[in-house]
Design a protein around this motif. Sequence first.
Motif, PDB file in Angstrom:
ATOM      1  N   GLU A  27       6.763 -15.024   8.880  1.00  0.00           N
ATOM      2  CA  GLU A  27       5.394 -15.622   8.674  1.00  0.00           C
ATOM      3  C   GLU A  27       4.277 -15.005   9.308  1.00  0.00           C
ATOM      4  OE1 GLU A  27       3.613 -19.870   9.518  1.00  0.00           O
ATOM      5  OE2 GLU A  27       5.763 -20.137   8.512  1.00  0.00           O
ATOM      6  N   LYS A  28       4.678 -14.253  10.675  1.00  0.00           N
ATOM      7  CA  LYS A  28       3.516 -13.610  11.217  1.00  0.00           C
ATOM      8  C   LYS A  28       2.858 -12.468  10.522  1.00  0.00           C
ATOM      9  CE  LYS A  28       3.770 -15.906  15.539  1.00  0.00           C
ATOM     10  NZ  LYS A  28       2.998 -16.331  15.961  1.00  0.00           N
ATOM     11  N   SER A  29       3.756 -12.048   9.366  1.00  0.00           N
ATOM     12  CA  SER A  29       3.191 -10.840   8.662  1.00  0.00           C
ATOM     13  C   SER A  29       2.418 -11.390   7.286  1.00  0.00           C
ATOM     14  CB  SER A  29       4.206  -9.662   8.323  1.00  0.00           C
ATOM     15  OG  SER A  29       5.271 -10.545   7.759  1.00  0.00           O
ATOM     16  N   ILE A  30       2.604 -12.693   7.114  1.00  0.00           N
ATOM     17  CA  ILE A  30       2.123 -13.125   5.593  1.00  0.00           C
ATOM     18  C   ILE A  30       0.355 -13.569   5.911  1.00  0.00           C
ATOM     19  CG2 ILE A  30       1.904 -15.138   4.306  1.00  0.00           C
ATOM     20  CD1 ILE A  30       4.926 -15.579   4.895  1.00  0.00           C
ATOM     21  N   ARG A  31      -0.488 -13.121   5.299  1.00  0.00           N
ATOM     22  CA  ARG A  31      -1.897 -13.087   5.192  1.00  0.00           C
ATOM     23  C   ARG A  31      -2.307 -14.213   4.460  1.00  0.00           C
ATOM     24  NH1 ARG A  31      -2.576 -12.549   9.883  1.00  0.00           N
ATOM     25  NH2 ARG A  31      -4.480 -11.889   9.669  1.00  0.00           N
ATOM     26  N   HIS A  32      -2.463 -13.598   3.165  1.00  0.00           N
ATOM     27  CA  HIS A  32      -3.325 -14.189   2.213  1.00  0.00           C
ATOM     28  C   HIS A  32      -2.663 -15.796   2.124  1.00  0.00           C
ATOM     29  CE1 HIS A  32      -5.844 -10.948   1.133  1.00  0.00           C
ATOM     30  NE2 HIS A  32      -5.120 -10.591   0.962  1.00  0.00           N
ATOM     31  N   GLY A  33      -3.717 -16.636   1.899  1.00  0.00           N
ATOM     32  CA  GLY A  33      -3.353 -18.146   1.858  1.00  0.00           C
ATOM     33  C   GLY A  33      -2.871 -18.951   3.050  1.00  0.00           C
ATOM     34  N   HIS A  34      -2.474 -17.975   4.175  1.00  0.00           N
ATOM     35  CA  HIS A  34      -2.044 -18.595   5.471  1.00  0.00           C
ATOM     36  C   HIS A  34      -2.980 -19.403   6.234  1.00  0.00           C
ATOM     37  CE1 HIS A  34       0.270 -19.343   9.042  1.00  0.00           C
ATOM     38  NE2 HIS A  34       1.393 -19.052   8.431  1.00  0.00           N
ATOM     39  N   ILE A  35      -2.626 -20.532   6.779  1.00  0.00           N
ATOM     40  CA  ILE A  35      -3.641 -21.242   7.429  1.00  0.00           C
ATOM     41  C   ILE A  35      -4.418 -20.453   8.887  1.00  0.00           C
ATOM     42  CG2 ILE A  35      -1.948 -22.354   9.101  1.00  0.00           C
ATOM     43  CD1 ILE A  35      -3.812 -24.751   9.126  1.00  0.00           C
ATOM     44  N   SER A  36      -3.520 -19.329   8.994  1.00  0.00           N
ATOM     45  CA  SER A  36      -4.246 -18.524  10.264  1.00  0.00           C
ATOM     46  C   SER A  36      -5.145 -17.723  10.017  1.00  0.00           C
ATOM     47  CB  SER A  36      -2.961 -17.520  10.756  1.00  0.00           C
ATOM     48  OG  SER A  36      -2.584 -17.047   9.852  1.00  0.00           O
ATOM     49  N   THR A  37      -5.524 -17.466   8.440  1.00  0.00           N
ATOM     50  CA  THR A  37      -6.705 -16.891   8.119  1.00  0.00           C
ATOM     51  C   THR A  37      -7.856 -17.605   7.824  1.00  0.00           C
ATOM     52  OG1 THR A  37      -5.770 -16.680   5.895  1.00  0.00           O
ATOM     53  CG2 THR A  37      -5.048 -15.181   7.113  1.00  0.00           C
ATOM     54  N   LEU A  38      -7.820 -18.936   7.896  1.00  0.00           N
ATOM     55  CA  LEU A  38      -8.989 -19.706   7.786  1.00  0.00           C
ATOM     56  C   LEU A  38      -9.957 -19.547   8.735  1.00  0.00           C
ATOM     57  CD1 LEU A  38     -10.172 -22.003   6.071  1.00  0.00           C
ATOM     58  CD2 LEU A  38      -9.176 -23.588   7.572  1.00  0.00           C
ATOM     59  N   HIS A  39      -9.371 -19.730   9.916  1.00  0.00           N
ATOM     60  CA  HIS A  39     -10.350 -19.511  11.036  1.00  0.00           C
ATOM     61  C   HIS A  39      -9.325 -19.039  12.307  1.00  0.00           C
ATOM     62  CE1 HIS A  39     -13.329 -20.342  14.118  1.00  0.00           C
ATOM     63  NE2 HIS A  39     -14.372 -20.351  13.396  1.00  0.00           N
ATOM     64  N   ILE A  40      -9.871 -18.322  13.345  1.00  0.00           N
ATOM     65  CA  ILE A  40      -9.034 -18.083  14.402  1.00  0.00           C
ATOM     66  C   ILE A  40      -8.837 -19.433  15.393  1.00  0.00           C
ATOM     67  CG2 ILE A  40      -9.411 -17.090  16.844  1.00  0.00           C
ATOM     68  CD1 ILE A  40     -10.234 -14.409  15.454  1.00  0.00           C
ATOM     69  N   TRP A  41      -7.778 -19.717  15.638  1.00  0.00           N
ATOM     70  CA  TRP A  41      -7.500 -20.520  16.650  1.00  0.00           C
ATOM     71  C   TRP A  41      -6.140 -20.037  17.498  1.00  0.00           C
ATOM     72  CZ3 TRP A  41     -10.457 -23.249  19.264  1.00  0.00           C
ATOM     73  CH2 TRP A  41      -9.978 -24.186  20.380  1.00  0.00           C
ATOM     74  N   TRP A  42      -6.059 -20.306  18.770  1.00  0.00           N
ATOM     75  CA  TRP A  42      -5.121 -19.363  19.404  1.00  0.00           C
ATOM     76  C   TRP A  42      -3.877 -20.091  19.408  1.00  0.00           C
ATOM     77  CZ3 TRP A  42     -10.208 -20.101  20.475  1.00  0.00           C
ATOM     78  CH2 TRP A  42     -10.989 -18.892  20.082  1.00  0.00           C
ATOM     79  N   ALA A  43      -2.693 -19.172  19.744  1.00  0.00           N
ATOM     80  CA  ALA A  43      -1.264 -19.902  19.832  1.00  0.00           C
ATOM     81  C   ALA A  43      -0.857 -20.964  19.013  1.00  0.00           C
ATOM     82  CB  ALA A  43      -1.136 -20.536  21.314  1.00  0.00           C
ATOM     83  N   ARG A  44      -1.412 -20.576  17.660  1.00  0.00           N
ATOM     84  CA  ARG A  44      -0.887 -21.804  16.558  1.00  0.00           C
ATOM     85  C   ARG A  44       0.497 -21.494  16.210  1.00  0.00           C
ATOM     86  NH1 ARG A  44      -4.595 -20.182  13.346  1.00  0.00           N
ATOM     87  NH2 ARG A  44      -5.877 -21.766  12.815  1.00  0.00           N
ATOM     88  N   ARG A  45       1.193 -22.750  15.975  1.00  0.00           N
ATOM     89  CA  ARG A  45       2.738 -22.663  15.644  1.00  0.00           C
ATOM     90  C   ARG A  45       2.903 -22.204  14.217  1.00  0.00           C
ATOM     91  NH1 ARG A  45       5.059 -21.769  19.498  1.00  0.00           N
ATOM     92  NH2 ARG A  45       3.227 -21.155  20.165  1.00  0.00           N
ATOM     93  N   PRO A  46       3.954 -21.615  14.220  1.00  0.00           N
ATOM     94  CA  PRO A  46       4.473 -20.978  12.748  1.00  0.00           C
ATOM     95  C   PRO A  46       4.659 -22.230  11.793  1.00  0.00           C
ATOM     96  CG  PRO A  46       5.564 -19.902  14.183  1.00  0.00           C
ATOM     97  CD  PRO A  46       4.808 -20.878  15.175  1.00  0.00           C
ATOM     98  N   LEU A  47       4.094 -22.041  10.444  1.00  0.00           N
ATOM     99  CA  LEU A  47       4.425 -23.375   9.655  1.00  0.00           C
ATOM    100  C   LEU A  47       5.905 -23.563   9.210  1.00  0.00           C
ATOM    101  CD1 LEU A  47       1.266 -22.648   7.007  1.00  0.00           C
ATOM    102  CD2 LEU A  47       1.409 -23.948   9.089  1.00  0.00           C
ATOM    103  N   ALA A  48       6.556 -22.602   9.189  1.00  0.00           N
ATOM    104  CA  ALA A  48       8.057 -22.715   9.244  1.00  0.00           C
ATOM    105  C   ALA A  48       8.868 -23.580  10.365  1.00  0.00           C
ATOM    106  CB  ALA A  48       8.716 -21.316   9.031  1.00  0.00           C
ATOM    107  N   ALA A  49       8.395 -23.264  11.379  1.00  0.00           N
ATOM    108  CA  ALA A  49       8.998 -24.062  12.377  1.00  0.00           C
ATOM    109  C   ALA A  49       8.558 -25.663  12.360  1.00  0.00           C
ATOM    110  CB  ALA A  49       8.731 -23.469  13.910  1.00  0.00           C
ATOM    111  N   CYS A  50       7.421 -25.780  12.027  1.00  0.00           N
ATOM    112  CA  CYS A  50       6.789 -27.139  12.092  1.00  0.00           C
ATOM    113  C   CYS A  50       7.087 -28.062  10.888  1.00  0.00           C
ATOM    114  CB  CYS A  50       5.318 -26.988  12.064  1.00  0.00           C
ATOM    115  SG  CYS A  50       4.369 -26.181  13.458  1.00  0.00           S
TER     116      CYS A  50
END
Length: 1007
Positions: A27-50
């Motif tokens: 998931e770290k290499s997935i970009r388009h559409g991922h919540i991490s690309t909405l806005h920077i926030w640090w140490a966000r948990r991977p969606l898969a694990a959550c």
Amino acid sequence: MTNQALPKRLIEVDLPIKRISAHSRREKSIRHGHISTLHIWWARRPLAACRAVICAALWPDPADEHCPPAFREAARKAMLDWARNHLALVSAESFPRLVAIQKDAARLDDALELRHALLDFIADFANWDNSTVKEYLDTSRALTQAAHEALGGASGTRPLVVDPFAGGGSIPLEALRVGADAFASDLNPIPVLLNKVVLEYIPKYGHRLADEVRKWGAWIKQEAEKELAEFYPKDPDGAMPIAYLWARTIRCEGPGCGVEVPLMRSLWLAKRANRSVALQLLPDHRGKRVDLRIIVKQRHGWSDQTDSTNGINAPKLDGTVRRGSATCPCCGYTTPVARVREQLKARNGGANSARLVCVVTTRRGESGRQYRLPTERDLLAVDKASKRLEELARSNTNELALVPNEELPLMSGVFNVPIYGHTTWGSLFSYRQALTLSTIARLLRELGNSPHSLEEGILATLCMCLGRQADNLTSLVTWTPGGEFQGHTFTRQALGMIMDFAEVNPWSGGSGDWSGAVDWVARVCDEIASAALSMGHVQQASATQHPLPDDSVASVITDPPYYNAVPYADLAQFFYVWLRRSVTGGLSDLFRERETPKDQEICEMAGWDPARYPQKNGKWFELQMTAAMSEARRVQRPDGISVVVFAHKTTGGWESMLQAMIEAGWILVASWPIDTERGARLRARNSAALGSSVHLVCRPRENPDGSLRTGDVGDWRDVLAELPRRIHEWMPRLAEEGVVGADAIFACLGPALEIFSRYSRVEKASGEVVTLREYLEQVWAAVAKEALAQVFKDADTAGFEPDARLTAMWLWTLNAGAINGDESPADEEEADDEEETKGKSAKAKGGFVLEYDAARKIAQGLGAHLEDLDHVVEVSGESARLLPVSERTQYLFGKEQADAPTGGRKKKAAQMDLFGELTKIGADETAWTEKTVKKIGETTLDRVHQAMILFAAGRGEALKRFLVEDGAGRDQRFWRLAQALSALYPSATSEKRWVDGVLARKKGLGL
């Protein structure tokens, strides 16, 4: 009802962590559409694990005797339907089981088989590709609803999942995805706004929100480009500048020189296999200036870009800056870093006195980037932008300054840019950059204040675009020659000085521009809208004063701060200052204060900034975290289950976190390490960081009415008797999932602590209360003994001396055998800040480093003492180092043969220790002087190391005599230990090659 009578959830008994970890890493290499690309926030948990953890926490274990029959039947129907109708969707790992179920539905009558089917489903659902697939969503939501109602939830309601440290929003988003209600809170306004977009506005508007963002984003581009076009002119030939490359400058302080020196780390512009472009410095000694030209590498060699016939000898492309000091191309004088700082400080960081060295362009219909030197037209546009900004600042009627003038504090290791004069947030931006961002901020305000004001949700989402643009548009953005693109500001959790920077053209259509920011945000809206989520609830609140009532929550699942790992509030100030200048209406309430809330944020900050945060030390953090955990237990239903994610690097940090949870009234029942990080990330390269995030599963130690149980007293003898049995049951299961080393140690904490934390206190026969620290010493001992049995399999570990047992356990704890290859950060940009590079030039010692306290506990658990093993372990301050074999030469062979190999070729591999600091392992591949064993080693480890050194020194005959005639190889313990070390040493180390070389001699010597 006691906790023991409650039905266990899946997460208490099993979790497919190997497959979940694989999805999390990917998931770290997935970009388009991922919540991490909405806005920077640090140490966000991977969606898969959550996603996986929430499902496993909400769903009962069908194999548990107390599982509600209604859920067991619902799960059976769901998995049977899955097997019959959806086989084409599943992964290879779960395919055999589902095929078997399809052929024989009666298999699901077996509760264990049903459990495994649910776990397979969870593992498949963790895959990013399945996160919006209707069949997965429908099935997970049906199971969540069935579990909720079977566990006593009112019909028509959903279980409520709460995250009091919502941060980047991964946990509450996944709660909504799997069919729960979500309540997300955070103290910081940035994650509150971010979570409102994800949990409230996207579910409310659906795909319409993406359409509105694109529509109004295009309007902002049209209006801003109209105002700012003269400051970003196209080339006369129609080429579009997409980036401007700048170099800060100083005056050379060499005697009689005074040349303006452009500060450049590298002169490369494009560095690809089939294309090389660079700048070349042309010192003009007589004119006392440095000119530039662009050179390209053709098949026949380097040439001037404007004259391919003008051949050039291989140029030096190292740049003028190294470790903060600057070397003059004209006179060769190196201005030291302290003076470079002073000069830049006098220029407020030097962003607006920088030299434009190159313009990157593209042409419609042509691929690739072109490079040209700046023209008078480019420089005039910049000058005009500075004058326009000055005019607007004078006429500004807003109570806030046009350009953020809030203080940017000096924080060693976080904000080092103030050393160079960047003392306000606005100083990070050049005049043209500040003009652009202030224009976008004004247009957002106008949209919010217009007669037909934009709806709050649309405006908030457009603010996400502003945040992305600000991150791409500072004087701390680098140009990457390898990919020919500009980076962004927060490539790490800090602001370090960058001497040469890339300025994106925000209206160019290239990467990093405004249209790109809008598109990234719109894609996230579309992706999340595809999951058809119900609306969540977001609120600004402190985790120590949660707004929800007692016993109202099905599950608290959260990822709290880890001491001083991330200074969230200070980092967030970068975005906060621009959002204050953008939002209107109800959103303004979040941004009323001049700064983000810092005093009450639960982060240990005294180490980062003792002047501003003297009270926020480790003890303060622990007290606040205990209060937060108490609040989490207060709102948790007595029959519910919670998960706390933790990944601190020290044993002290773990003990404090566990103490906080137990004091707050939690019983820890399980712990699962999920690999959520990339091993080669910059954070892991430069400091201790766990490869996994450990998910601590807990239940409230409460009575059915919600009151805290305080009268349960455990007997110390009973606890100690149960502990090794529990560890023995747990560790082989972890090994099957590939969990070893420190991750396995921490994964044992949950089961071990369930024994201890089920009681309000544990007492010895004397009545003395047992402390958590004392119990954890016993846990470490039990884990060490069990791990050692795994390392040596069926061998009698008691036959090995303490040095061998400690060495094996030490390497196992570091999980050294899983580290392969060279992960040196050669591909990372070198930081210019001396604070960032301090000590990097010092020669790193070899060996394997652990935090001292961890090493002490390992040794103690094995019945050894570090002070008695100084010939194997070196203790220095808070670290302990297992000596590399080459450093033991004097001890093993005597002073006259004490030399270690020197010179020659080095092979290095990055070894990440989990409790100390980055360590380089491996020794020089060189010749040794002649070695002769005058005295055979006293211990098995000594003899194995002697044999390894003889092999390394090329002393084949001496090695043969040592193994055969001296008898070292006739002891089977020698070979068992050598085999274990071969499995434990990292593959790229000299130790690994040497011990394998010794093992290869065994058969030929008839041993």
